[in-house]
Design a protein around this motif. Structure first.
Motif, PDB file in Angstrom:
ATOM      1  N   SER A   1       0.835  -1.197   0.000  1.00  0.00           N
ATOM      2  CA  SER A   1       0.000   0.000   0.000  1.00  0.00           C
ATOM      3  C   SER A   1       0.870   1.247   0.000  1.00  0.00           C
ATOM      4  O   SER A   1       1.811   1.370   0.773  1.00  0.00           O
ATOM      5  CB  SER A   1      -0.925   0.010   1.219  1.00  0.00           C
ATOM      6  OG  SER A   1      -0.161  -0.034   2.397  1.00  0.00           O
ATOM      7  N   GLY A   2       0.583   2.152  -0.901  1.00  0.00           N
ATOM      8  CA  GLY A   2       1.279   3.425  -0.963  1.00  0.00           C
ATOM      9  C   GLY A   2       2.585   3.416  -1.724  1.00  0.00           C
ATOM     10  O   GLY A   2       3.334   4.387  -1.679  1.00  0.00           O
ATOM     11  N   MET A   3       2.886   2.344  -2.423  1.00  0.00           N
ATOM     12  CA  MET A   3       4.135   2.307  -3.191  1.00  0.00           C
ATOM     13  C   MET A   3       3.984   3.127  -4.462  1.00  0.00           C
ATOM     14  O   MET A   3       2.931   3.134  -5.092  1.00  0.00           O
ATOM     15  CB  MET A   3       4.499   0.860  -3.551  1.00  0.00           C
ATOM     16  CG  MET A   3       5.006   0.068  -2.376  1.00  0.00           C
ATOM     17  SD  MET A   3       5.406  -1.645  -2.778  1.00  0.00           S
ATOM     18  CE  MET A   3       6.744  -1.451  -3.922  1.00  0.00           C
ATOM     19  N   THR A   4       5.044   3.815  -4.831  1.00  0.00           N
ATOM     20  CA  THR A   4       5.022   4.606  -6.054  1.00  0.00           C
ATOM     21  C   THR A   4       5.283   3.692  -7.253  1.00  0.00           C
ATOM     22  O   THR A   4       5.729   2.552  -7.095  1.00  0.00           O
ATOM     23  CB  THR A   4       6.106   5.701  -6.018  1.00  0.00           C
ATOM     24  OG1 THR A   4       7.389   5.068  -5.993  1.00  0.00           O
ATOM     25  CG2 THR A   4       5.939   6.609  -4.813  1.00  0.00           C
ATOM     26  N   VAL A   5       5.034   4.222  -8.428  1.00  0.00           N
ATOM     27  CA  VAL A   5       5.274   3.471  -9.655  1.00  0.00           C
ATOM     28  C   VAL A   5       6.756   3.124  -9.776  1.00  0.00           C
ATOM     29  O   VAL A   5       7.128   2.021 -10.176  1.00  0.00           O
ATOM     30  CB  VAL A   5       4.786   4.264 -10.892  1.00  0.00           C
ATOM     31  CG1 VAL A   5       5.185   3.570 -12.176  1.00  0.00           C
ATOM     32  CG2 VAL A   5       3.282   4.454 -10.830  1.00  0.00           C
TER      33      VAL A   5
ATOM     34  N   ALA B   1      11.208  -6.024   1.426  1.00  0.00           N
ATOM     35  CA  ALA B   1      10.364  -5.656   2.569  1.00  0.00           C
ATOM     36  C   ALA B   1      11.195  -5.044   3.693  1.00  0.00           C
ATOM     37  O   ALA B   1      10.716  -4.159   4.414  1.00  0.00           O
ATOM     38  CB  ALA B   1       9.611  -6.879   3.076  1.00  0.00           C
ATOM     39  N   LYS B   2      12.430  -5.494   3.853  1.00  0.00           N
ATOM     40  CA  LYS B   2      13.303  -4.927   4.881  1.00  0.00           C
ATOM     41  C   LYS B   2      13.691  -3.484   4.550  1.00  0.00           C
ATOM     42  O   LYS B   2      13.878  -2.673   5.449  1.00  0.00           O
ATOM     43  CB  LYS B   2      14.571  -5.774   5.031  1.00  0.00           C
ATOM     44  CG  LYS B   2      14.307  -7.106   5.699  1.00  0.00           C
ATOM     45  CD  LYS B   2      15.562  -7.931   5.773  1.00  0.00           C
ATOM     46  CE  LYS B   2      15.260  -9.309   6.346  1.00  0.00           C
ATOM     47  NZ  LYS B   2      16.437 -10.186   6.296  1.00  0.00           N
ATOM     48  N   ALA B   3      13.801  -3.175   3.270  1.00  0.00           N
ATOM     49  CA  ALA B   3      14.237  -1.847   2.839  1.00  0.00           C
ATOM     50  C   ALA B   3      13.083  -0.867   2.635  1.00  0.00           C
ATOM     51  O   ALA B   3      13.303   0.336   2.603  1.00  0.00           O
ATOM     52  CB  ALA B   3      15.034  -1.964   1.541  1.00  0.00           C
ATOM     53  N   ASN B   4      11.853  -1.352   2.480  1.00  0.00           N
ATOM     54  CA  ASN B   4      10.720  -0.493   2.161  1.00  0.00           C
ATOM     55  C   ASN B   4       9.569  -0.763   3.138  1.00  0.00           C
ATOM     56  O   ASN B   4       9.053  -1.879   3.195  1.00  0.00           O
ATOM     57  CB  ASN B   4      10.272  -0.751   0.718  1.00  0.00           C
ATOM     58  CG  ASN B   4       9.302   0.286   0.220  1.00  0.00           C
ATOM     59  OD1 ASN B   4       8.535   0.865   0.982  1.00  0.00           O
ATOM     60  ND2 ASN B   4       9.328   0.533  -1.073  1.00  0.00           N
ATOM     61  N   ASP B   5       9.157   0.260   3.880  1.00  0.00           N
ATOM     62  CA  ASP B   5       8.091   0.110   4.879  1.00  0.00           C
ATOM     63  C   ASP B   5       6.718  -0.119   4.252  1.00  0.00           C
ATOM     64  O   ASP B   5       5.832  -0.675   4.897  1.00  0.00           O
ATOM     65  CB  ASP B   5       8.012   1.366   5.754  1.00  0.00           C
ATOM     66  CG  ASP B   5       9.289   1.589   6.541  1.00  0.00           C
ATOM     67  OD1 ASP B   5      10.137   0.683   6.565  1.00  0.00           O
ATOM     68  OD2 ASP B   5       9.435   2.680   7.128  1.00  0.00           O
ATOM     69  N   LYS B   6       6.538   0.298   3.012  1.00  0.00           N
ATOM     70  CA  LYS B   6       5.236   0.183   2.355  1.00  0.00           C
ATOM     71  C   LYS B   6       4.971  -1.214   1.798  1.00  0.00           C
ATOM     72  O   LYS B   6       3.887  -1.501   1.322  1.00  0.00           O
ATOM     73  CB  LYS B   6       5.150   1.195   1.209  1.00  0.00           C
ATOM     74  CG  LYS B   6       5.342   2.623   1.634  1.00  0.00           C
ATOM     75  CD  LYS B   6       5.452   3.514   0.408  1.00  0.00           C
ATOM     76  CE  LYS B   6       5.950   4.885   0.761  1.00  0.00           C
ATOM     77  NZ  LYS B   6       6.277   5.670  -0.431  1.00  0.00           N
ATOM     78  N   PHE B   7       5.967  -2.060   1.858  1.00  0.00           N
ATOM     79  CA  PHE B   7       5.883  -3.402   1.262  1.00  0.00           C
ATOM     80  C   PHE B   7       6.016  -4.445   2.363  1.00  0.00           C
ATOM     81  O   PHE B   7       6.962  -4.417   3.139  1.00  0.00           O
ATOM     82  CB  PHE B   7       7.007  -3.560   0.228  1.00  0.00           C
ATOM     83  CG  PHE B   7       6.975  -4.846  -0.531  1.00  0.00           C
ATOM     84  CD1 PHE B   7       6.086  -5.041  -1.569  1.00  0.00           C
ATOM     85  CD2 PHE B   7       7.843  -5.875  -0.205  1.00  0.00           C
ATOM     86  CE1 PHE B   7       6.071  -6.224  -2.276  1.00  0.00           C
ATOM     87  CE2 PHE B   7       7.829  -7.065  -0.898  1.00  0.00           C
ATOM     88  CZ  PHE B   7       6.943  -7.232  -1.939  1.00  0.00           C
ATOM     89  N   LYS B   8       5.053  -5.356   2.461  1.00  0.00           N
ATOM     90  CA  LYS B   8       5.073  -6.399   3.492  1.00  0.00           C
ATOM     91  C   LYS B   8       4.788  -7.750   2.862  1.00  0.00           C
ATOM     92  O   LYS B   8       3.969  -7.861   1.949  1.00  0.00           O
ATOM     93  CB  LYS B   8       4.011  -6.131   4.551  1.00  0.00           C
ATOM     94  CG  LYS B   8       4.239  -4.889   5.355  1.00  0.00           C
ATOM     95  CD  LYS B   8       3.110  -4.683   6.330  1.00  0.00           C
ATOM     96  CE  LYS B   8       3.225  -3.314   6.955  1.00  0.00           C
ATOM     97  NZ  LYS B   8       2.011  -2.892   7.605  1.00  0.00           N
ATOM     98  N   VAL B   9       5.439  -8.775   3.382  1.00  0.00           N
ATOM     99  CA  VAL B   9       5.171 -10.143   2.962  1.00  0.00           C
ATOM    100  C   VAL B   9       4.062 -10.684   3.866  1.00  0.00           C
ATOM    101  O   VAL B   9       4.192 -10.666   5.089  1.00  0.00           O
ATOM    102  CB  VAL B   9       6.441 -11.013   3.066  1.00  0.00           C
ATOM    103  CG1 VAL B   9       6.116 -12.461   2.765  1.00  0.00           C
ATOM    104  CG2 VAL B   9       7.521 -10.495   2.135  1.00  0.00           C
TER     105      VAL B   9
END
Length: 172
Positions: free
Chosen positions: A29-33, A97-105
């Protein structure tokens, strides 16, 4: 997207999932293109694929595959990563996922086995198929180099002995 496009998308995704050994369900959620493009590039480099899909279309694409049991994970803004290598998609997704808070497994599936977040993370720590092949090749190659070295040693020893005799004869 009209009905025929949806059917084509579902059929294409189903065909790719049929050939996959692993899927990883993610929340993004909220990731840019640019971020999604970067993630796709990383997945492709590792031999995996990544697709943001509607949950209903993903559920339809999962039908008839070994990953049907992952359908309950598709809630909210989800995306799916898959690979033929049983480790590649998990590695890239976990690292990202470790580097980006908007991405979760969220979880995934390895064959018919359902994986939670910890299962995907544990799988990501395993060596990939290519890494295993390389280490196996290294183990097979090592004895061959040792044998070649041992076979060369007697010839070198004979040459040193002859050189010593030659120096002794020259000195005398």
């Amino acid at each position: 997207m009209d009905r025929t496009q949806k059917e084509a998308t579902v059929a294409a995704l189903n065909a790719e999932l049929q050939a996959a050994a692993l899927i990883v369900v993610t929340e993004q959620s909220g990731m840019t293109v640019a971020e999604v493009t970067d993630l796709r590039r990383r997945m492709r480099a590792a031999g995996a694929s990544f697709k943001v899909t509607k949950n209903t279309l993903a559920a339809l694409a999962l039908k008839g595959t070994q990953f049907e049991n992952t359908e309950a994970m598709f809630k909210g803004p989800t995306a799916i990563a898959w690979s033929k290598d049983p480790v590649a998609a998990a590695k890239v997704a976990t690292e990202y996922a470790k580097a980006n808070d908007k991405f979760k497994v969220i979880g995934g599936g390895l064959g018919a086995q359902l994986l939670d977040t910890q299962g995907v993370e544990a799988l990501s720590k395993l060596p990939s198929l290519d890494e295993l092949r390389a280490s196996l090749l290294g183990m097979i190659k090592t004895p061959a180099t040792r044998i070649a070295g041992i076979l060369q040693q007697p010839g070198g020893q004979v040459a040193r002995v002859l050189a010593a005799y030659a120096k002794k004869d020259e000195a005398a």
